[in-house]
Design a protein around this motif. Structure first.
Motif, PDB file in Angstrom:
ATOM      1  N   ALA A   1       0.826  -1.217   0.000  1.00  0.00           N
ATOM      2  CA  ALA A   1       0.000   0.000   0.000  1.00  0.00           C
ATOM      3  C   ALA A   1       0.859   1.266   0.000  1.00  0.00           C
ATOM      4  CB  ALA A   1      -0.940  -0.007   1.200  1.00  0.00           C
ATOM      5  N   GLU A   2       1.940   1.239   0.758  1.00  0.00           N
ATOM      6  CA  GLU A   2       2.818   2.409   0.875  1.00  0.00           C
ATOM      7  C   GLU A   2       3.868   2.475  -0.231  1.00  0.00           C
ATOM      8  OE1 GLU A   2       2.580   4.930   3.123  1.00  0.00           O
ATOM      9  OE2 GLU A   2       0.712   3.976   3.785  1.00  0.00           O
ATOM     10  N   ARG A   3       4.039   1.374  -0.944  1.00  0.00           N
ATOM     11  CA  ARG A   3       5.055   1.267  -1.999  1.00  0.00           C
ATOM     12  C   ARG A   3       6.448   1.574  -1.457  1.00  0.00           C
ATOM     13  NH1 ARG A   3       3.357   0.433  -7.126  1.00  0.00           N
ATOM     14  NH2 ARG A   3       1.121   0.602  -7.472  1.00  0.00           N
ATOM     15  N   GLY A   4       6.703   1.050  -0.244  1.00  0.00           N
ATOM     16  CA  GLY A   4       8.001   1.263   0.378  1.00  0.00           C
ATOM     17  C   GLY A   4       8.232   0.289   1.510  1.00  0.00           C
ATOM     18  N   ALA A   5       9.434   0.310   2.056  1.00  0.00           N
ATOM     19  CA  ALA A   5       9.827  -0.599   3.128  1.00  0.00           C
ATOM     20  C   ALA A   5       9.174  -0.192   4.446  1.00  0.00           C
ATOM     21  CB  ALA A   5      11.345  -0.599   3.269  1.00  0.00           C
ATOM     22  N   VAL A   6       8.739  -1.190   5.216  1.00  0.00           N
ATOM     23  CA  VAL A   6       8.087  -0.934   6.504  1.00  0.00           C
ATOM     24  C   VAL A   6       8.466  -1.995   7.526  1.00  0.00           C
ATOM     25  CG1 VAL A   6       6.073   0.203   5.496  1.00  0.00           C
ATOM     26  CG2 VAL A   6       6.010  -2.245   5.912  1.00  0.00           C
ATOM     27  N   ASN A   7       8.388  -1.614   8.799  1.00  0.00           N
ATOM     28  CA  ASN A   7       8.458  -2.546   9.920  1.00  0.00           C
ATOM     29  C   ASN A   7       7.088  -2.573  10.573  1.00  0.00           C
ATOM     30  OD1 ASN A   7      11.189  -3.470  10.141  1.00  0.00           O
ATOM     31  ND2 ASN A   7      11.773  -1.475  10.941  1.00  0.00           N
ATOM     32  N   VAL A   8       6.640  -3.751  10.963  1.00  0.00           N
ATOM     33  CA  VAL A   8       5.419  -3.890  11.755  1.00  0.00           C
ATOM     34  C   VAL A   8       5.810  -4.674  12.993  1.00  0.00           C
ATOM     35  CG1 VAL A   8       3.072  -4.787  11.851  1.00  0.00           C
ATOM     36  CG2 VAL A   8       3.929  -3.795   9.726  1.00  0.00           C
ATOM     37  N   PHE A   9       5.693  -4.040  14.149  1.00  0.00           N
ATOM     38  CA  PHE A   9       6.131  -4.612  15.408  1.00  0.00           C
ATOM     39  C   PHE A   9       4.960  -5.219  16.182  1.00  0.00           C
ATOM     40  CE2 PHE A   9       9.042  -1.135  14.459  1.00  0.00           C
ATOM     41  CZ  PHE A   9      10.254  -1.789  14.535  1.00  0.00           C
ATOM     42  N   GLY A  10       5.152  -6.459  16.608  1.00  0.00           N
ATOM     43  CA  GLY A  10       4.228  -7.129  17.522  1.00  0.00           C
ATOM     44  C   GLY A  10       2.770  -6.784  17.374  1.00  0.00           C
ATOM     45  N   SER A  11       2.210  -6.073  18.347  1.00  0.00           N
ATOM     46  CA  SER A  11       0.776  -5.791  18.393  1.00  0.00           C
ATOM     47  C   SER A  11       0.306  -4.826  17.312  1.00  0.00           C
ATOM     48  CB  SER A  11       0.404  -5.246  19.771  1.00  0.00           C
ATOM     49  OG  SER A  11       1.064  -4.023  20.008  1.00  0.00           O
ATOM     50  N   GLU A  12       1.213  -4.282  16.495  1.00  0.00           N
ATOM     51  CA  GLU A  12       0.796  -3.446  15.364  1.00  0.00           C
ATOM     52  C   GLU A  12       0.167  -4.270  14.246  1.00  0.00           C
ATOM     53  OE1 GLU A  12       4.198   0.037  15.791  1.00  0.00           O
ATOM     54  OE2 GLU A  12       4.380  -1.442  14.183  1.00  0.00           O
TER      55      GLU A  12
END
Length: 69
Positions: free
Chosen positions: A14-25
């Motif tokens: 969706a963002e067309r880029g690199a992301v981190n998603v941590f635990g409860s996110e």
């Protein structure tokens, strides 16, 4: 298609880029034990080819994971 890490994979798309998603996110509560780093992969013309994802237990998170993907 495996979508259990849809938090990072879907957000990277969706963002067309690199992301981190941590635990409860994570959107799916069952994935709250994970930390995921994801980045879309594009060809030379900018067309989406796929997504690279590194997922691990959030207690084993490595700061360099986003850089690797």
């Amino acid at each position: 298609i495996w979508i259990s890490s849809v938090g990072a994979i879907g957000t990277a798309l969706a963002e067309r880029g690199a992301v981190n998603v941590f635990g409860s996110e994570h959107f799916f509560e069952g994935n709250a034990f994970l930390t995921c780093s994801a980045s879309p992969i594009q060809d030379a013309q900018g067309r989406l080819m796929g997504v690279l994802d590194i997922s691990s237990d959030y207690r084993a998170f490595q700061r360099h994971s986003l850089g690797l993907v």
